[in-house]
Design an enzyme around this catalytic site. Structure first.
Site, PDB file in Angstrom:
ATOM      1  CE1 TYR A 161       5.197  -4.525   6.706  1.00  0.00           C
ATOM      2  CE2 TYR A 161       4.247  -6.257   5.350  1.00  0.00           C
ATOM      3  CZ  TYR A 161       4.106  -5.281   6.321  1.00  0.00           C
ATOM      4  OH  TYR A 161       2.877  -5.051   6.893  1.00  0.00           O
ATOM      5  CE  LYS A 232      -7.150 -14.205  -1.678  1.00  0.00           C
ATOM      6  NZ  LYS A 232      -8.453 -14.750  -1.247  1.00  0.00           N
ATOM      7  CG  ASP A 333     -10.069 -15.016   1.710  1.00  0.00           C
ATOM      8  OD1 ASP A 333      -9.051 -15.673   1.503  1.00  0.00           O
ATOM      9  OD2 ASP A 333     -11.113 -15.174   1.053  1.00  0.00           O
ATOM     10  CG  ASP A 357       1.621  -5.876   9.631  1.00  0.00           C
ATOM     11  OD1 ASP A 357       1.335  -5.715  10.834  1.00  0.00           O
ATOM     12  OD2 ASP A 357       2.052  -4.946   8.913  1.00  0.00           O
TER      13      ASP A 357
END
Length: 474
Positions: A161, A232, A333, A357
């Protein structure tokens, strides 16, 4: 501080919020700047402000009152001033410290990529805070939505972002790809295709640590049981993996007395269960299959166990670790699955920008969707509370949209200001209204025997229920 912004004078009936000695100082009549929002924002704001004013009046018998002050962004600002985000609107939020806004249109084409992102970055509102909880009566696609009560702290200024990217086919991106392929990746098997667009994903120690610090401080203040670092890092080791490492550093270096990591809890718990356990036996319990691991790995785990016991057992052992704030981490995930199957095992999530988000919307889907999901953007000295949904222009000015997102964002704002009685009154009254099945169309179509209310009527029903709720908050 200016006497007016965008040509409109500050209300004479209010006083500005101050920030002194590291804390917000809230007068009984704070001036709160607001942006009503584009599209459905106009209807939502009219309903929401009525609810908030009624709650403040009832909770404090007129001793407190918000002096609302409109500032402008989005379509209304473009029409009035020829710009999507006037400088004086930003100045007003900066000077008045605390504000609230409805949904804004993202301009198409050049210029500001997103008005919401622009406000966050200009004012350094580095933490996007999204509480997601179930209110009785709300239709849900899951069997046990009541298990969801999570607060998400999403880093707000970095990650993808940051908007550092170059379009495919431009001279700039060709120059960057040539540099990466011929210098940074020279001699490796990795190469970037020539027809790629390129984005940069910056994640810093500063950005990460202040976000995790805020999440931990919140969890301690609200007596939440855990903070989970979501990342991640198994793939993106030097950005998301570093987010995990830096997050643990904050917990163990700045909040050592109040926190315990998940691995530390295993080690301490093993020792509590069997005080005669050796370091090697304890290591084998926290790392199954140790007998098949390389020698240096086994030695490393044993050294970790010994270090934890030597440094923490006196203060965190003998069950004391169970009273500490638990710090753990989960792969991004994996957390998507677990917020559906075991949401009650999580309390506070600290996440990088993109992960947060996605996860916040996925959580909201289980408890009514974005139409009732509140949010806040909070920095060191400023806070803007906001709707988390879009502008839905086809429903604009039709008085049909659920105003819950802005109403609950206002609840967050009232809590942030320390006006907890008014916040609880709004929250309880809205829940009772939903339980009565007096709801806007988005819920009515999913509920048997519900009465469909317009946006304004839903606000009136909430205000009506305040009389019945009020004794519960005193």
């Amino acid at each position: 501080m200016a006497a007016s912004y965008n040509g409109f004078p500050l209300p004479a009936t209010g006083r500005a919020v101050q920030f002194l000695n590291g804390r917000f100082v809230i007068p009984d009549n704070p001036i709160i700047p607001y942006i009503e929002g584009d599209g459905t924002g106009r209807d939502i704001w009219k309903a929401s402000v009525r609810v908030v004013d009624a709650a403040v009046e009832r909770a404090y018998d007129g001793r407190r009152r918000i002096a609302w002050y409109e500032v402008f962004a989005g379509e209304k600002a473009k029409e009035m001033f020829g710009t999507w985000l006037p400088d004086q609107t930003v100045d007003a939020f900066r000077d008045l410290r605390i504000g609230i806004k409805g949904p804004l249109t993202t301009p198409i084409g050049g210029g500001i990529r997103s008005l919401n992102v622009a406000l966050r970055q200009i004012l350094d509102l580095y933490s996007c805070v999204r509480p997601v909880k179930y209110y009785r009566g709300i239709p849900s696609p899951v069997k046990r939505p009541d298990r969801m009560n999570i607060v998400i702290f999403r880093e707000n200024t970095e990650d993808v972002y940051a908007g550092i990217e170059w379009k495919e086919g431009t001279a700039e991106v060709k120059k960057l790809i040539d540099f990466l392929n011929n210098v940074m990746l020279a001699g490796s098997k990795k190469q970037i295709r020539a027809d790629s667009g390129i984005g940069i994903k910056p994640m810093s120690i500063t950005g990460t640590k202040r976000l995790v610090r805020m999440a931990i401080e919140y969890a301690l203040k609200e007596q939440r049981p855990s903070v989970t670092l979501v990342h991640k890092g198994n793939i993106q080791k030097f950005t998301e993996g570093a987010f995990r490492e830096w997050g643990y550093e904050v917990a163990t270096q700045e909040f050592r007395e109040q926190t315990v990591t998940e691995r530390e809890s295993w080690i301490l718990g093993n020792k509590d269960t069997n005080p005669a356990l050796t370091v090697e036996e304890n290591a084998a319990l926290i790392e199954p299959g140790m007998e098949f691991a390389p020698e240096d790995f086994r030695q490393g785990v044993c050294a970790e166990v010994k270090s934890v016991l030597d440094s923490l057992y006196a203060t965190h052992g003998h069950g004391q670790w169970k009273k500490k704030l638990l710090i753990n981490d989960r792969i991004a995930d994996s957390i998507f699955q677990q917020i559906v199957t075991r949401a009650d095992e999580y309390s506070v999530l600290a996440t990088p920008n993109l992960n947060g988000d996605y996860i916040s919307d996925a959580c909201a889907a289980q408890v009514g969707g974005l139409g009732i999901a509140p949010g806040a953007n909070i920095g060191a000295e400023h806070a803007i509370f906001e709707a988390t949904h879009g502008t839905a222009p086809k429903y604009a000015d039709k008085d049909v949209i659920n105003p819950g997102s802005v109403i609950l964002s206002a609840v967050m704002m009232l809590e942030f200001m320390g006006w907890k009685e008014a916040a609880l009154l709004v929250e309880n009254s809205m829940e009772r209204t939903i339980e009565q099945k007096r709801v806007t169309y988005d819920f009515e179509r999913l509920m048997d025997g519900a009465t469909r209310l317009r946006t304004s009527e839903f606000a009136s029903a909430i205000i009506e229920n305040m009389a019945a709720i009020m004794p519960l908050t005193r």
